[in-house]
Motif scaffolding. Structure first.
Motif, PDB file in Angstrom:
ATOM      1  N   ASP A  43       0.824  -1.204   0.000  1.00 30.28           N
ATOM      2  CA  ASP A  43       0.000   0.000   0.000  1.00 30.28           C
ATOM      3  C   ASP A  43       0.857   1.251   0.000  1.00 30.28           C
ATOM      4  O   ASP A  43       0.512   2.258  -0.613  1.00 30.28           O
ATOM      5  CB  ASP A  43      -0.912   0.038   1.239  1.00 30.28           C
ATOM      6  CG  ASP A  43      -1.913  -1.093   1.262  1.00 30.28           C
ATOM      7  OD1 ASP A  43      -2.288  -1.584   0.182  1.00 30.28           O
ATOM      8  OD2 ASP A  43      -2.323  -1.493   2.368  1.00 30.28           O
ATOM      9  N   LYS A  64       1.588  -3.207   3.859  1.00 31.99           N
ATOM     10  CA  LYS A  64       0.292  -3.538   3.264  1.00 31.99           C
ATOM     11  C   LYS A  64      -0.678  -3.825   4.401  1.00 31.99           C
ATOM     12  O   LYS A  64      -0.374  -4.616   5.285  1.00 31.99           O
ATOM     13  CB  LYS A  64       0.400  -4.766   2.356  1.00 31.99           C
ATOM     14  CG  LYS A  64      -0.929  -5.135   1.723  1.00 31.99           C
ATOM     15  CD  LYS A  64      -0.797  -6.320   0.800  1.00 31.99           C
ATOM     16  CE  LYS A  64      -2.158  -6.588   0.182  1.00 31.99           C
ATOM     17  NZ  LYS A  64      -2.084  -7.639  -0.797  1.00 31.99           N
ATOM     18  N   ASP A  65      -1.821  -3.172   4.384  1.00 30.91           N
ATOM     19  CA  ASP A  65      -2.833  -3.332   5.430  1.00 30.91           C
ATOM     20  C   ASP A  65      -2.234  -3.094   6.814  1.00 30.91           C
ATOM     21  O   ASP A  65      -2.467  -3.852   7.757  1.00 30.91           O
ATOM     22  CB  ASP A  65      -3.489  -4.714   5.363  1.00 30.91           C
ATOM     23  CG  ASP A  65      -4.170  -4.969   4.029  1.00 30.91           C
ATOM     24  OD1 ASP A  65      -4.690  -3.997   3.438  1.00 30.91           O
ATOM     25  OD2 ASP A  65      -4.180  -6.129   3.583  1.00 30.91           O
TER      26      ASP A  65
END
Length: 188
Positions: A43, A64-65
């Protein structure tokens, strides 16, 4: 699986494409062309500094996340120019290791069991012991009456996983408390 064809041989592709020396696309397999970097799904990318030694190698942390998925060397770092040592390359495990402790643990003297403590309780215990050791081992003057203003009951051995700012503040704290045995693992 696709049917085998001699036209897919790298040497045939090499002779029928502009890649005559076989250094690029002509010798790349379909499997290699289909590979995607493991960082492609991140991300965001955050710049950081390796926490291990005092060198300060630059890192790119892929998230990510809200979870770290990979850490690589930062090619824009003037110190490491994208390179990391084995410890720096494995620093992702600092946050994702399944055995990582996330609670403060305390084992009382002569006890065989660890107990969890709150952060405030642990800080209070450390502060009380620090102040008591300083008071008990304080030396105001030597045997000739010369001023010492030091304590021999407190010492500090800093670790290289702390950054320069943290080590600077620890040095200032221990010096202000009168400690004279102040060392850092990165310097040894």
């Amino acid at each position: 699986m696709a049917r085998f064809s001699p036209l897919n041989w790298p040497v045939v592709r090499q002779l029928t494409t502009p890649d005559r020396f076989g250094r690029g696309e002509a010798v790349t397999s379909r499997q290699t062309r289909d590979l995607k970097p493991r960082t492609a799904t991140a991300d965001r990318v955050v710049q950081s500094v390796c926490p291990y030694c005092a060198v300060g190698c630059g890192q790119l942390v892929y998230v990510k996340d809200d979870k770290v998925i990979d850490i690589e060397g930062d090619p824009d770092s003037p110190i490491s120019r994208g390179r990391l040592c084995p410890k720096g390359s494995a620093s992702e495990q600092l946050v994702n290791a399944p055995g990582r402790q996330t609670q403060i643990k305390y084992r009382a003297p002569y006890s065989t069991e660890w107990q969890s403590l709150s952060r405030d309780k642990a800080i209070d215990m450390i502060a009380e012991r620090f102040i008591e050791s300083r008071r008990r081992w304080w030396q105001d003057t030597d045997e000739h009456g010369r001023p010492l203003r030091r304590t021999m009951g407190i010492a500090s051995l800093g670790g290289a996983t702390l950054d320069n700012e943290e080590n600077y503040l620890i040095k200032k704290l221990f010096t202000a408390a009168g400690a004279i045995q102040i060392e850092n693992q990165a310097r040894i």
